[in-house]
Design a protein around this motif. Structure first.
Motif, short mmCIF file in Angstrom:
data_model
loop_
_atom_site.label_atom_id
_atom_site.label_comp_id
_atom_site.label_asym_id
_atom_site.label_seq_id
_atom_site.Cartn_x
_atom_site.Cartn_y
_atom_site.Cartn_z
N PRO A 3 0.83 -1.20 0.00
CA PRO A 3 0.00 0.00 0.00
C PRO A 3 0.86 1.25 0.00
O PRO A 3 1.96 1.25 0.53
CB PRO A 3 -0.79 -0.11 1.31
N ALA A 10 -2.50 5.19 1.80
CA ALA A 10 -3.50 4.17 2.01
C ALA A 10 -3.57 3.72 3.47
O ALA A 10 -4.52 3.06 3.86
CB ALA A 10 -3.22 2.96 1.11
N ILE A 65 -6.03 -0.14 7.02
CA ILE A 65 -6.02 -0.19 5.56
C ILE A 65 -7.39 -0.68 5.16
O ILE A 65 -7.85 -1.73 5.63
CB ILE A 65 -4.92 -1.12 5.02
N ASP A 66 -8.08 0.10 4.33
CA ASP A 66 -9.44 -0.24 3.91
C ASP A 66 -10.34 -0.52 5.11
O ASP A 66 -11.08 -1.51 5.14
CB ASP A 66 -9.43 -1.43 2.94
N ASP A 67 -10.26 0.33 6.12
CA ASP A 67 -11.07 0.26 7.33
C ASP A 67 -10.82 -0.98 8.19
O ASP A 67 -11.61 -1.28 9.09
CB ASP A 67 -12.57 0.37 7.01
N GLN A 68 -9.75 -1.71 7.94
CA GLN A 68 -9.38 -2.87 8.75
C GLN A 68 -8.15 -2.50 9.58
O GLN A 68 -7.16 -2.00 9.03
CB GLN A 68 -9.03 -4.08 7.87
#
Length: 116
Positions: free
Chosen positions: A3, A7, A23-26
């Protein structure tokens, strides 16, 4: 695929005393801290094994130091990774309380002869 730095989002959860990397809401990494009597201490970092070597722990360390260094007290370090980060980034020396930092004067227990 690695990433980009943009990100990785880092947030501070004061209720759990964790800086969290997302990363991506995780949540993919955390940096725990304690605050006592006006002192802040960075205690432990963790990044998911499949997310390591992507700058996530560095992003956590930088965020925590930026946030905690704004307070009146210097920051203590008991996280080996953050100690290494500060040694590699001397601009943080003024924010760190060396006398309260267990690892700041030495490298962590990992093999220091290998490449980082």
């Amino acid at each position: 695929m690695q990433p980009s730095p943009a990100a990785v989002e880092v947030r501070n959860d004061e209720a759990t005393r964790l800086c969290e990397a997302l990363i991506d809401d995780q949540v993919v990494g955390t940096l725990a801290y304690e605050t006592t009597s006006g002192c802040a201490t960075l205690t432990h970092s963790y990044v998911d094994p499949d997310q390591r070597h992507r700058g996530i722990a560095s992003a956590l360390a930088r965020h925590a130091l930026e946030d905690l260094a704004q307070g009146p007290a210097k920051v203590g370090i008991y996280s080996g990774f953050v100690a290494d980060y500060v040694q590699d980034h001397p601009e943080w020396n003024d924010a760190v309380n060396i006398s309260r930092s267990a690892f700041i004067a030495t490298r962590t227990a990992r093999d220091t002869t290998s490449e980082r």
